[in-house]
Design a protein around this motif. Structure first.
Motif, short mmCIF file in Angstrom:
data_model
loop_
_atom_site.label_atom_id
_atom_site.label_comp_id
_atom_site.label_asym_id
_atom_site.label_seq_id
_atom_site.Cartn_x
_atom_site.Cartn_y
_atom_site.Cartn_z
N SER A 330 87.34 6.30 14.48
CA SER A 330 86.06 6.99 14.32
C SER A 330 85.53 6.82 12.90
O SER A 330 84.33 6.58 12.71
N GLU A 331 86.40 6.89 11.90
CA GLU A 331 85.96 6.71 10.52
C GLU A 331 85.48 5.29 10.28
O GLU A 331 84.45 5.07 9.61
N LEU A 332 86.21 4.30 10.79
CA LEU A 332 85.79 2.91 10.64
C LEU A 332 84.45 2.68 11.35
O LEU A 332 83.58 1.97 10.84
N TRP A 333 84.32 3.29 12.51
CA TRP A 333 83.07 3.16 13.26
C TRP A 333 81.89 3.69 12.45
O TRP A 333 80.85 3.07 12.35
N ARG A 334 82.08 4.90 11.87
CA ARG A 334 81.00 5.52 11.10
C ARG A 334 80.69 4.71 9.83
O ARG A 334 79.52 4.56 9.46
N ALA A 335 81.74 4.21 9.16
CA ALA A 335 81.52 3.45 7.93
C ALA A 335 80.74 2.16 8.23
O ALA A 335 79.81 1.80 7.51
N LEU A 336 81.14 1.47 9.30
CA LEU A 336 80.45 0.24 9.65
C LEU A 336 79.01 0.54 10.08
O LEU A 336 78.08 -0.19 9.72
N HIS A 337 78.84 1.62 10.80
CA HIS A 337 77.50 1.98 11.25
C HIS A 337 76.58 2.33 10.08
O HIS A 337 75.41 1.93 10.05
N SER A 338 77.12 3.05 9.11
CA SER A 338 76.30 3.42 7.95
C SER A 338 75.97 2.20 7.09
O SER A 338 74.87 2.11 6.53
N MET A 339 76.91 1.24 6.98
CA MET A 339 76.65 0.04 6.20
C MET A 339 75.56 -0.81 6.84
O MET A 339 74.76 -1.44 6.15
N LEU A 340 75.51 -0.81 8.16
CA LEU A 340 74.54 -1.63 8.87
C LEU A 340 73.15 -0.98 8.93
O LEU A 340 72.27 -1.52 9.59
N LYS A 341 72.98 0.15 8.26
CA LYS A 341 71.65 0.77 8.22
C LYS A 341 70.73 0.07 7.22
O LYS A 341 69.52 0.31 7.23
N TRP A 342 71.30 -0.77 6.38
CA TRP A 342 70.47 -1.51 5.43
C TRP A 342 69.73 -2.60 6.21
O TRP A 342 70.33 -3.47 6.82
N HIS A 343 68.42 -2.55 6.21
CA HIS A 343 67.62 -3.40 7.09
C HIS A 343 67.80 -4.89 6.83
O HIS A 343 67.89 -5.66 7.80
N PRO A 344 67.87 -5.37 5.59
CA PRO A 344 68.12 -6.82 5.42
C PRO A 344 69.44 -7.26 6.03
O PRO A 344 69.52 -8.35 6.63
N LEU A 345 70.46 -6.42 5.91
CA LEU A 345 71.75 -6.76 6.51
C LEU A 345 71.66 -6.72 8.03
O LEU A 345 72.28 -7.54 8.72
N GLN A 346 70.91 -5.76 8.55
CA GLN A 346 70.71 -5.70 10.00
C GLN A 346 70.07 -6.97 10.53
O GLN A 346 70.50 -7.54 11.54
N ASP A 347 69.05 -7.43 9.82
CA ASP A 347 68.37 -8.65 10.26
C ASP A 347 69.30 -9.86 10.23
O ASP A 347 69.28 -10.70 11.14
N PHE A 348 70.10 -9.93 9.17
CA PHE A 348 71.03 -11.07 9.05
C PHE A 348 72.09 -11.02 10.14
O PHE A 348 72.38 -12.02 10.80
N VAL A 349 72.68 -9.85 10.34
CA VAL A 349 73.77 -9.72 11.32
C VAL A 349 73.25 -9.94 12.74
O VAL A 349 73.94 -10.50 13.60
N SER A 350 72.01 -9.55 12.99
CA SER A 350 71.44 -9.72 14.33
C SER A 350 71.36 -11.19 14.74
O SER A 350 71.33 -11.50 15.93
N CYS A 351 71.34 -12.08 13.77
CA CYS A 351 71.30 -13.52 14.09
C CYS A 351 72.57 -13.97 14.81
O CYS A 351 72.56 -15.00 15.49
N TYR A 352 73.67 -13.22 14.67
CA TYR A 352 74.95 -13.58 15.28
C TYR A 352 75.22 -12.84 16.57
O TYR A 352 76.34 -12.87 17.07
N ASP A 353 74.23 -12.16 17.09
CA ASP A 353 74.42 -11.41 18.33
C ASP A 353 74.79 -12.37 19.47
O ASP A 353 73.97 -13.18 19.91
N ALA A 354 76.03 -12.28 19.93
CA ALA A 354 76.53 -13.22 20.93
C ALA A 354 75.76 -13.11 22.23
O ALA A 354 75.45 -14.13 22.88
N SER A 355 75.44 -11.90 22.65
CA SER A 355 74.72 -11.71 23.90
C SER A 355 73.33 -12.33 23.83
O SER A 355 72.89 -13.04 24.76
N SER A 356 72.64 -12.10 22.73
CA SER A 356 71.30 -12.65 22.57
C SER A 356 71.33 -14.17 22.48
O SER A 356 70.50 -14.87 23.09
N ASN A 357 72.30 -14.71 21.74
CA ASN A 357 72.40 -16.17 21.59
C ASN A 357 72.77 -16.84 22.92
O ASN A 357 72.31 -17.95 23.21
N TRP A 358 73.62 -16.18 23.69
CA TRP A 358 73.96 -16.70 25.01
C TRP A 358 72.73 -16.81 25.89
O TRP A 358 72.52 -17.81 26.59
N GLN A 359 71.90 -15.80 25.85
CA GLN A 359 70.68 -15.83 26.65
C GLN A 359 69.72 -16.92 26.18
O GLN A 359 69.04 -17.55 26.99
#
Length: 777
Positions: A330-359
């Protein structure tokens, strides 16, 4: 054995003879009836025991223990383990049989010839003792020694057409070390020796391959790399060093081998391979970089998945976040979730979305007026045919009848395969057409280039080049690292001599590939030599953008530069072809590979043709009013010209002037036919076969064409390198092999593209969509 039988018969009959006088006539009759039956039964038992002794004697001849036989101190001291002398060891064989078997094996068997030549001056004491033990075992026909003999290679038929693979059997050599994993019932009578399955060598054995270069005039020489390398597989004691085996083999090929060498091979020993992976494999820089890239990509994919899940979580501060998870998770989940609230990082990480890339890879998109759907089919079909060509090309280094393989490639039926390298011009024509077509139709960018100064245009030029590199580079670099590792692996463990050691070439010349200039050097020094076309395409992109920027500023200068480039490449091609007497034969194409085949000065021709046709279509708006019949006739005429160009090399012995003329003018016609297809599809025209190339299935294959292009030589070379025996080329088996390779390459391309191509294409699009900050004063 016969003395034993006579003693048994005397033992049974003599008491009966002594009792005749005391017995009555009736007793004598019983004894007379029973005696032959008992004698026959006892004779049969003695005979079975004797035969069992013969079959099983090899299991009890020398009941040495493995730790004694493998112990150097024991083998090096004659008094510790009394070794039988050569004279004593041959007492079990008759003089005539011993002499005949010895001569036959010396002439026909390499491993036996080595055991005969071994002495204290060329091998160590332990190796010598074990080699002599192998020799005695072969002469005494012990099952484990017969397996050693059978596992080792010997002269094979088919040498004239390229049978240089005397590999023996690696699997049989392994069975010398451990019992064969097969269960046979004893309920059925067999003529075999059961020791073939169960008996092991009394010391450690391993399989090695000796490589020799021959200079026989009795083998067809095609002049394509390592065709004169003999491969001799040997099952040898592990105590024998490879350096010792190299010297011992040199003595053998200059001695008894040369005396029976009808083909005048005159072999020279090159090296010996123990087929074991070196410890330095895991210390390679490419191994660390590939592992790091894979781990980083997996981490980004997990973050993208977390980001997708996080968007479905309740708002921050509610009890739903992390509910139901163990405390640490739960702590790791919250820490990762809070780190991904930074919008530039969200945009970068979204490029690796396996489900979206598969589609994106498998999505079917409806074509619009700005699309050219024919390009999907053209690229896909050409990529598959180039894959088929690579199946033939890398098979050349493993088949036992190379001459037959080349003869197939020159037949009319297989001409589409041997001419597959010409299909690379299709990609160059498409690239040149699209580069000019898209640039000229982008009026906003054209206006910006006209209005910008030198510095602003330099920045825009650099931006275009950066995005081109971002889309092509990551997958290219990860494949380069994979090739380095794959060839380092098969270089150590494959039974074949690997002529193109990309692990060594990439270590030396990786920077050339990083800059996309590897095709400017000798093709024999290239890391990933099939990537020459990618380097050409990048160089043409750089040059075309420069001319297009010049066209926006000074149209006349750009037009003169383009026409001048077209004339220059034609003159250059004629000059190189005539001076080097270029022909369509495989040996000539390979010999002139650096000057003609991979040279950007020669290969730029279809790129220029494609660019000029696109310019005429956009700027001059060439619109020909044709009837439906005329339009269909031109489509079929272009297809006919395309096929004629493919089959123009069916006759390969023209003079060099005719050959270079066909090479240059044929490629111009070939490119023009491709341009007509592209332009017709852009205008919504077509015929039945062009509609097939516009089928939706080719959208999916086209998205994978870049990965297929990069990966197919790696997969094909790796699979061939891991085989343990050469094969004979056969048309039906070729079809099966091609289908198998196509499926394997396709699956690998899906994985590589989803992990290392689509994410960076997404990132490029993301950067292009990002709004520029307004300038402040």
């Amino acid at each position: 054995m016969f003395k034993t039988r006579r003693r048994a018969q005397q033992f049974l009959v003599e008491p009966l003879e002594r009792g005749r006088g005391a017995m009555g006539r009736r007793g004598y009759g019983y004894g007379r009836a029973i005696a032959p039956l008992l004698s026959l039964l006892l004779w049969h038992l003695c005979n079975c025991n004797c035969r069992a002794e013969l079959n099983d004697s090899t299991l009890r001849l020398h009941q040495y223990r493995h730790h004694m036989l493998n112990d150097t101190s024991v083998w090096s001291l004659a008094q510790s383990v009394p070794l039988r002398t050569d004279k004593d060891s041959l007492e079990d064989v008759t003089e005539a049989g011993r002499h005949g078997a010895h001569l036959t094996l010396t002439r026909s068997s390499v491993i036996y010839g080595l055991t005969e030549l071994a002495n204290t001056s060329n091998v160590n004491a332990v190796c010598l003792a074990q080699l002599k033990h192998v020799q005695r075992g072969i002469l005494n026909k012990q099952p484990w020694a017969m397996k050693v003999l059978d596992a080792s290679g010997s002269k094979s038929s088919g040498f004239i057409f390229g049978q240089n693979y005397w590999l023996g059997s690696r699997e049989v050599c392994r069975s010398v070390q451990r019992p064969v994993g097969i269960t046979l019932s004893r309920n059925y009578e067999r003529v075999m020796h059961y020791g073939l399955i169960t008996q092991q060598a009394p010391f450690d054995m391993d399989f090695r391959v000796v490589y020799l270069r021959h200079s026989s005039p009795w083998q067809v020489e095609i002049k394509v790399m390592s065709e004169q390398i003999l491969h001799i597989g040997l099952c040898l004691p592990s105590s024998c060093q490879s350096s010792e085996m190299k010297g011992l083999t040199s003595d053998y090929v200059t001695g008894s081998f040369a005396d029976n060498d009808i083909f005048e091979m005159q072999p020279e020993v090159l090296y010996v391979k123990d087929l074991k992976l070196r410890e330095t494999f895991y210390d390679r820089l490419s191994f660390k970089l590939v592992v790091a890239s894979v781990l980083a990509t997996c981490a980004f994919m997990l973050c993208a998945q977390q980001l997708r899940v996080g968007k479905q979580l309740p708002p921050e501060g509610t009890e739903g976040e992390g509910a139901g998870l163990p405390p640490v998770e739960s702590e790791l989940w919250r820490a990762l979730h809070s780190m991904l609230k930074w919008h530039p990082l969200q945009d970068f990480v979204s490029c690796y979305d396996a489900s979206s890339n598969w589609q994106k890879i498998f999505a079917r998109r409806e074509s619009n007026s700005r699309d050219i759907p024919l390009l999907n089919g053209l690229r896909s079909v050409c990529a598959v045919f180039i894959l088929i060509f690579h199946v033939f090309w890398y098979m050349y280094f493993t088949v036992a009848n190379k001459t037959v393989l080349i003869s197939y490639a020159e037949q009319v039926f297989f001409q589409y395969v041997s001419s597959a390298p010409l299909l690379v011009d299709v990609f160059f024509t498409i690239s040149g057409f699209l580069q000019t077509y898209n640039f000229l139709r982008n009026t906003k960018q054209m206006d910006a280039v006209r209005q910008n100064g030198l510095l602003a245009n330099a920045k825009l030029y650099g931006k275009l080049l950066f995005h081109r590199y971002l889309r092509l580079g990551p997958l290219y670099l990860i494949v380069m690292g994979s090739v380095d590792l794959a060839f380092a692996y098969i270089g150590d463990t494959s039974v074949y001599h690997i002529n193109e050691r990309f692990d060594e070439l990439c270590t030396q010349h990786w920077w050339r590939n990083l800059l996309f200039i590897q095709n400017l050097f000798d093709h024999r020094e290239m890391c990933l030599n099939w990537s020459w076309s990618l380097a050409c395409d990048m160089q043409f992109f750089v040059l075309a953008n420069a001319i297009l920027f010049l066209y926006a500023k000074r149209p006349k200068f750009a037009q003169f530069a383009t026409v001048g480039g077209l004339l220059a490449t034609i003159i250059w091609s004629y000059g190189i072809g005539i001076s080097h007497k270029f022909e369509f034969s495989f040996d000539s194409v390979y010999a002139t590979g650096s000057l003609i085949y991979i040279s950007p000065f020669v290969r730029v021709l279809p790129y220029i043709v494609g660019s000029m046709v696109a310019w005429c279509l956009v700027e001059r708006r060439l619109q020909c009013e044709l009837s439906d019949l005329q339009d269909r006739g031109l489509w079929h005429f272009c297809l006919l010209a395309f096929i004629i160009c493919i089959y123009s090399t069916v006759k390969r012995d023209f003079g060099h002037l005719i050959t270079i003329s066909l090479f240059v003018l044929g490629r111009v016609i070939f490119s023009l036919s491709v341009c007509w297809m592209i332009a017709g599809s852009a205008r919504g025209r077509g015929v039945w076969w062009s509609r097939l190339l516009e089928a939706p299935v080719f959208q999916h294959v086209n998205r994978l064409s870049y990965a297929i292009y990069l990966l197919n030589p790696l997969v094909i070379a790796l699979v061939y390198g891991l085989t343990n025996a050469s094969t004979h080329v056969d048309p039906f088996m070729l079809f099966v092999v091609i289908c198998g390779f196509t499926m394997i390459v396709y699956l690998a391309s899906v994985v590589y593209s989803m992990a290392f191509e689509v994410p960076y294409s997404n990132l490029s699009s993301l950067l292009l969509r990002r709004p520029c900050k307004p300038k402040t004063t």
